[in-house]
Design an enzyme around this catalytic site. Sequence first.
Site, PDB file in Angstrom:
ATOM      1  N   SER A  20       0.812  -1.228   0.000  1.00  0.00           N
ATOM      2  CA  SER A  20       0.000   0.000   0.000  1.00  0.00           C
ATOM      3  C   SER A  20       0.842   1.272   0.000  1.00  0.00           C
ATOM      4  O   SER A  20       0.524   2.210  -0.743  1.00  0.00           O
ATOM      5  CB  SER A  20      -0.958   0.006   1.199  1.00  0.00           C
ATOM      6  OG  SER A  20      -1.965  -0.958   1.030  1.00  0.00           O
ATOM      7  N   LYS A  74     -10.592  -4.031  11.592  1.00  0.00           N
ATOM      8  CA  LYS A  74     -11.619  -3.414  10.750  1.00  0.00           C
ATOM      9  C   LYS A  74     -12.969  -3.256  11.455  1.00  0.00           C
ATOM     10  O   LYS A  74     -13.758  -2.377  11.088  1.00  0.00           O
ATOM     11  CB  LYS A  74     -11.797  -4.225   9.462  1.00  0.00           C
ATOM     12  CG  LYS A  74     -10.597  -4.145   8.530  1.00  0.00           C
ATOM     13  CD  LYS A  74     -10.827  -4.945   7.265  1.00  0.00           C
ATOM     14  CE  LYS A  74      -9.611  -4.877   6.348  1.00  0.00           C
ATOM     15  NZ  LYS A  74      -9.833  -5.608   5.084  1.00  0.00           N
ATOM     16  N   ASP A 110     -13.148  -1.957   0.537  1.00  0.00           N
ATOM     17  CA  ASP A 110     -12.962  -3.375   0.204  1.00  0.00           C
ATOM     18  C   ASP A 110     -14.104  -3.891  -0.681  1.00  0.00           C
ATOM     19  O   ASP A 110     -13.891  -4.737  -1.545  1.00  0.00           O
ATOM     20  CB  ASP A 110     -12.919  -4.227   1.477  1.00  0.00           C
ATOM     21  CG  ASP A 110     -11.591  -4.137   2.206  1.00  0.00           C
ATOM     22  OD1 ASP A 110     -10.569  -3.856   1.541  1.00  0.00           O
ATOM     23  OD2 ASP A 110     -11.569  -4.346   3.431  1.00  0.00           O
ATOM     24  N   ALA A 135     -15.653 -14.623   8.157  1.00  0.00           N
ATOM     25  CA  ALA A 135     -16.740 -13.670   8.398  1.00  0.00           C
ATOM     26  C   ALA A 135     -16.252 -12.440   9.161  1.00  0.00           C
ATOM     27  O   ALA A 135     -17.027 -11.769   9.838  1.00  0.00           O
ATOM     28  CB  ALA A 135     -17.874 -14.350   9.178  1.00  0.00           C
ATOM     29  N   GLY A 136     -14.957 -12.158   9.062  1.00  0.00           N
ATOM     30  CA  GLY A 136     -14.405 -10.984   9.725  1.00  0.00           C
ATOM     31  C   GLY A 136     -14.644  -9.718   8.915  1.00  0.00           C
ATOM     32  O   GLY A 136     -15.567  -9.642   8.100  1.00  0.00           O
ATOM     33  N   GLY A 137     -13.784  -8.720   9.133  1.00  0.00           N
ATOM     34  CA  GLY A 137     -13.965  -7.445   8.445  1.00  0.00           C
ATOM     35  C   GLY A 137     -13.895  -7.554   6.940  1.00  0.00           C
ATOM     36  O   GLY A 137     -14.746  -7.038   6.220  1.00  0.00           O
ATOM     37  N   ALA A 138     -12.885  -8.267   6.427  1.00  0.00           N
ATOM     38  CA  ALA A 138     -12.783  -8.461   4.979  1.00  0.00           C
ATOM     39  C   ALA A 138     -13.929  -9.332   4.488  1.00  0.00           C
ATOM     40  O   ALA A 138     -14.478  -9.108   3.409  1.00  0.00           O
ATOM     41  CB  ALA A 138     -11.445  -9.097   4.619  1.00  0.00           C
ATOM     42  N   TYR A 230      -3.098 -11.101  -0.699  1.00  0.00           N
ATOM     43  CA  TYR A 230      -2.285 -10.764  -1.875  1.00  0.00           C
ATOM     44  C   TYR A 230      -0.780 -10.780  -1.599  1.00  0.00           C
ATOM     45  O   TYR A 230       0.012 -10.590  -2.521  1.00  0.00           O
ATOM     46  CB  TYR A 230      -2.685  -9.400  -2.454  1.00  0.00           C
ATOM     47  CG  TYR A 230      -2.158  -8.198  -1.695  1.00  0.00           C
ATOM     48  CD1 TYR A 230      -0.952  -7.603  -2.047  1.00  0.00           C
ATOM     49  CD2 TYR A 230      -2.875  -7.634  -0.648  1.00  0.00           C
ATOM     50  CE1 TYR A 230      -0.463  -6.498  -1.366  1.00  0.00           C
ATOM     51  CE2 TYR A 230      -2.405  -6.532   0.030  1.00  0.00           C
ATOM     52  CZ  TYR A 230      -1.197  -5.971  -0.336  1.00  0.00           C
ATOM     53  OH  TYR A 230      -0.713  -4.881   0.349  1.00  0.00           O
TER      54      TYR A 230
END
Length: 291
Positions: A20, A74, A110, A135-138, A230
């Site tokens: 990033s 998140k 996202d 099932a988390g933030g992403a 990634y």
Amino acid sequence: MPKDSYLVGLIGSGIGPSLSPALHEREADRQGLRYLYRLIDLDVLGAPPERVGDLVRAARELGYDGLNITHPCKQLVIEHLDALSPQAQALGAVNTVVFEGGRAVGHNTDVTGFAASFARGLPDAPLERVVQLGAGGAGAAVAHATLTLGAERVTVVDALPERAADLAGALNRHFGEGRAGSATPDRLAGLLGAADGIVHATPTGMAAHPGLPFPADLLHPGLWVAEVVYRPLETELLRAARALGCATLDGGGMAVFQAVDAFRLFTGREPDSGRMLAEFAELTDAVTAPQ
């Protein structure tokens, strides 16, 4: 009127390999901006995820323009923000915080990032029955994106059954009853046997969390496999899936398109997504090239 100087950062755990900073700073250079992107790594600081609120407050006091938020913060970050965009509110997860007018406002790029990547990388993938692991933030973001793309039903699988059930309930409220369900990992074999594809949205496979999220023998050639991780670009899951002939999508496109949207939020300027995709490919090649 947009400024020409920005200070932003990323809060998360094990984020040393993140691309990033380079993605944002290179695009800013192309636009003639002064732009510093700093990593705020919980592991380096020796800080638990619950400290995210302190770090957000410190960044605001130090004059940051915004922050990206990644695993495992998140969802934890939400209670420390002043407002949420409608999408972040619906998701219950934030990956981008913008400091504006003395307030910390949470957004989620996202969703749009995954949707853009999927449409580009798996444009003809069948979407009748989709399994999502995580099932988390992403996970919340990519499940919303998958249903927005036209999936008939998404079954969310998570090691924490109540978390999977909560996400499925939120998805049904947003998209309509019956569009989502939840299941425990012991049902994964049966679910994958009847599924069109699987979206993997857990940290397993990241540089800091190597390995497979489930046994490779649960894969079959008729399954498409979409990855959120990634770094590395080719996870063990994708390697196993490609060896079987599955259609696959790596996490690179999502990383780029969410960065495109975050850059826009931070600066008010329009980034060049094609240029950022090319930059990502160049950065990835540099990382994987023999030393």
